[in-house]
Structures are given as structure tokens and as C-alpha cells.
Scaffold this active site. Structure first.
Site, mmCIF file in Angstrom:
data_model
loop_
_atom_site.group_PDB
_atom_site.id
_atom_site.type_symbol
_atom_site.label_atom_id
_atom_site.label_comp_id
_atom_site.label_asym_id
_atom_site.label_seq_id
_atom_site.Cartn_x
_atom_site.Cartn_y
_atom_site.Cartn_z
ATOM 1 N N HIS A 1 36.666 34.131 42.751
ATOM 2 C CA HIS A 1 36.746 32.793 42.666
ATOM 3 C C HIS A 1 36.444 31.945 41.398
ATOM 4 O O HIS A 1 36.018 32.643 40.483
ATOM 5 C CB HIS A 1 35.814 32.320 43.981
ATOM 6 C CG HIS A 1 34.549 32.880 43.697
ATOM 7 N ND1 HIS A 1 33.550 31.708 43.011
ATOM 8 C CD2 HIS A 1 33.634 33.351 44.278
ATOM 9 C CE1 HIS A 1 32.244 32.209 42.909
ATOM 10 N NE2 HIS A 1 32.390 33.164 43.762
ATOM 11 N N CYS B 1 30.236 38.740 44.536
ATOM 12 C CA CYS B 1 31.513 37.878 44.378
ATOM 13 C C CYS B 1 31.734 38.169 42.825
ATOM 14 O O CYS B 1 30.983 38.521 41.978
ATOM 15 C CB CYS B 1 31.808 36.771 44.916
ATOM 16 S SG CYS B 1 31.849 36.434 46.713
#
Length: 206
Positions: free
Chosen positions: A161, A177
Site C-alpha cells: 500500500h 505490510c
């Protein structure tokens, strides 16, 4: 008198060294575990265009990359802080990334199961435990820590992301992440479809 002057000189030199150390916002490329730091999230913070300009080592660029994986495959090298999009003919598009902090780095094989632009953000419990002040949910937008886009990895809680903290690219700060600056995640988002193979590699500890 000489001892006093000498002592003052040492103090000044120590102060300059400490200032230089504090001024180093991001570790140099390839420092590995030295890039593991504790950087709090800043929900609502919108970086300036100047802040979005990465260190040249982490800027998106085509590179030579030997692999037997087919074009379109994403390969993440956690220890290098780079994400590679295989282009074929031993070439890849390389993106600088931020990765999981100590204890949250992982390796495996996944697929992009979903894509979203300006996604909402729900901090994981581990992050809430470290930073209790964080909101439990935040709508997508320029100040959202998820950034401009997200690629969801299989059925896991992990994603590739964007970020509203460009200075963390090259660091190990997340809860597992992989983060890119918004311009890079938007570029990657436009190039890969749902179903893209994602390989996460982590160098073994010696």
C-alpha cells in the site's frame, strides 16, 4: 586553562556528532536490520511534494534482475527494502519500500486478491497496542496511512500500500505490510491485475 579549553572542545565535538546522528532520518540502502526503528504513525498528516522525493537509491527505476519467474510477477526482498515487478528478459521495475518491523517480517507466496484506491484504514491490534492513541478506523484520503492504493495479499491481513510518511521508505516500521510512496503505489496499481503472483523473500539470519 588548557584542560578546560580541551574539555570544551571535546564537548562541542560530541554535540556535533550527536546532531549529525539525529539528522539521519533514513538509513542508507542495504543497511538491513539497522533500518529497524520505532516510528509512530501520523494519521491525518499530508506530506509535501518535497517529502515525496525519495533518496535516489529508493526511487522507481528499471534494473537488471535475473529470475525464472514470468513477467508480471511481484518479488519482494524484505532485507533489501525493494519490490521488483518482473518485466522479462532479465529486467524488472524496482520500487523502494518500507517493510515489517522486527518480529513482523515474513516470507511466502501469495496472490493479489483485491485492489482498492484510497482505501480505509483499520490499524491491527499489534499497532494499537504500541500506539494506543491511533483511531480504530479512518476513511481513505490523502492523510490516511494506507495511502493512494492497496493491493491485498491473499487472505492475509497484509497489503502492499501507499503511505503518508514517505520518510519511512527503506525502514522496517510496519506490522507486516509493504509500503511505497503514493506515486509508486499508484504506478504499481496500474500495472498489476488481481491474481498477480507475489513472492516475499526474507534473507535467513546468520
Amino acid at each position: 586553562m588548557r584542560l578546560s579549553v580541551f574539555g570544551i572542545a571535546l564537548a562541542v565535538m560530541a554535540g556535533l556528532s550527536l546532531s549529525a546522528a539525529n539528522a539521519q532520518m533514513r538509513p542508507a540502502a542495504g543497511v538491513g536490520s539497522a533500518g529497524i526503528v520505532d516510528v509512530p504513525e501520523k494519521p491525518g498528516y499530508v506530506p509535501s511534494p518535497d517529502e515525496e522525493q525519495l533518496d535516489p537509491a529508493y526511487r522507481r527505476q528499471p534494473v537488471y534482475f535475473r529470475t525464472t519467474e514470468p513477467p508480471g510477477t511481484i518479488i519482494i526482498h524484505t532485507d533489501e527494502r525493494f519490490l521488483y515487478l518482473v518485466m522479462g528478459d532479465n529486467r524488472a521495475l524496482r520500487y523502494g519500500i518500507g517493510v515489517g518491523r522486527d518480529g513482523f517480517q515474513w516470507a511466502g507466496l501469495q496472490k493479489v486478491s483485491r485492489k482498492a484506491e484510497w482505501p480505509d484504514w483499520t490499524p491491527p491490534p499489534e499497532m494499537i497496542e504500541r500506539q494506543p492513541y491511533l483511531p480504530r478506523w479512518m476513511a481513505g484520503g490523502p492523510g490516511n496511512p494506507m495511502g493512494a492504493a492497496a493491493l491485498y495479499l491473499g487472505q492475509t491481513v497484509y497489503r502492499i500500500h501507499g503511505t503518508n510518511m514517505p520518510s519511512t521508505i527503506g525502514m522496517a516500521v510496519s506490522s507486516g505490510c509493504f509500503r511505497l510512496v503514493n506515486s509508486d503505489v499508484a504506478d504499481l496499481f496500474s500495472r498489476v491485475p488481481v491474481g498477480t503472483k507475489v513472492i516475499i523473500r526474507q534473507a535467513p539470519a546468520l
